[in-house]
Scaffold this active site. Structure first.
Site, mmCIF file in Angstrom:
data_model
loop_
_atom_site.group_PDB
_atom_site.id
_atom_site.type_symbol
_atom_site.label_atom_id
_atom_site.label_comp_id
_atom_site.label_asym_id
_atom_site.label_seq_id
_atom_site.Cartn_x
_atom_site.Cartn_y
_atom_site.Cartn_z
ATOM 1 C CB SER A 29 -0.972 -0.050 1.179
ATOM 2 O OG SER A 29 -1.964 0.943 1.079
ATOM 3 C CD GLU B 271 -5.419 -2.826 -5.132
ATOM 4 O OE1 GLU B 271 -4.995 -1.855 -4.464
ATOM 5 O OE2 GLU B 271 -4.829 -3.910 -5.208
ATOM 6 C CG HIS C 155 -5.459 -1.901 -0.825
ATOM 7 N ND1 HIS C 155 -4.620 -1.409 -1.788
ATOM 8 C CD2 HIS C 155 -4.995 -1.418 0.368
ATOM 9 C CE1 HIS C 155 -3.692 -0.650 -1.216
ATOM 10 N NE2 HIS C 155 -3.897 -0.648 0.088
#
Length: 300
Positions: A144, A238, A268
């Site tokens: 991320s 995502e 995600h």
């Protein structure tokens, strides 16, 4: 790989108490409580340490090669998360790569906006080199925001004249803090974890003033020439899907060896759910094999 597994994960994330765009202090507590509920694997040993003056957590997996190191940067939109809370996913990657790992406690926004995180990442990497480890024995990884930070760190290392690590694994990278990709809106309905509003709030925390297209903020706009081989993974469910695909295209244009793996129907950082999702297990295995191949290269 079943639809039932994917549906169960989707519902789990939609029901989770974490609100990435919520009050930072509250969400940090929620996130740490969520992560503390997950038991540490029996074959993993952790210890606190420091690299270049930056706190880190050393992660040792039984049977791993101590001569190879994964330099890991956790996610949390630059505002949430800790090195300790990343150990679950980080250790699973280290196990499959057969390497030890250090996960970095870089400073978080809004208390410490950009460039604090990138400064800390570069300082810790420099500290790893100063410990006597060759760059060829290091791989960088992140998830991320940590994956975006990993990409930005590679660019910063190039500017600093420091040797590049052997390879990089970027899981669901947040690489464009303008939050303007098409997938931000197109994938909003199917993303169970992230929202455009939440990302935009955290982007303001990280860069309260200044240019969010700067290359050490949003590496999707950087000159990626000279970077090591990249493995970029993302799920099709995502809102940051385009961050992954655009970053891969940008790397390819710069003649960087890049492999892009998009897994359909998953969210995600789905790799963190390998215990319940076959696709996550397969993605982590792929990442581990990628790292093994590059960390097995010749040592100076």
């Amino acid at each position: 790989m079943t639809q039932q597994q994917r549906d169960a994960l989707d519902q789990l994330l939609r029901d989770a108490p974490l609100d990435l765009g919520g009050d930072v202090a509250e969400q940090r507590v929620v996130f740490e409580e969520m992560m503390a509920a997950i038991p540490s694997p029996a074959d993993v040993t952790t210890s606190s340490g420091s690299l270049g003056g930056i706190p880190v957590v050393n992660v040792e997996v039984a049977g791993a090669d101590p001569a190879s190191v994964i330099f890991f940067l956790h996610g949390g939109a630059y505002a949430i998360g800790t090195a300790a809370s990343s150990v679950g996913l980080a250790s699973d990657l280290a196990r499959r790569a057969g390497a030890r790992l250090v996960t970095v406690d870089y400073r978080l926004a809004p208390e410490h906006p950009h460039p604090a995180a990138i400064d800390d990442a570069v300082a810790a990497y420099r500290g790893l080199l100063d410990s006597g480890l060759a760059a060829s024995a290091i791989a960088i990884a992140g998830e991320s925001a940590g994956a975006g930070l990993a990409a930005a760190t590679l660019v910063a290392l190039k500017h600093a004249g420091l040797p590049q690590p052997s390879a990089a694994v970027l899981m669901s990278p947040w690489a464009d803090l303008t939050v303007s990709s098409e997938s931000i809106s197109v994938k909003a309905a199917v993303d169970p974890a992230l929202t455009p509003k939440g990302l935009r709030r955290r982007a303001v925390d990280y860069v309260p003033a200044g240019d969010r297209t700067a290359e050490l903020v949003s590496p999707i706009f950087a000159d990626l020439t000279g970077l090591p081989p990249l493995l970029i993974q993302a799920g099709s469910h995502e809102i940051l899907l385009d961050d992954a695909t655009r970053l891969a295209a940008r790397a390819a244009t710069a003649d960087v060896a890049v492999r892009l793996e998009i897994t359909p129907g998953v969210p995600h950082v789905f790799q963190g759910f390998a215990a319940m999702l076959d696709e996550a297990d397969a993605a982590l295995t792929s990442a581990g094999e990628f790292l093994r191949a590059h960390l097995a290269g010749p040592r100076p």
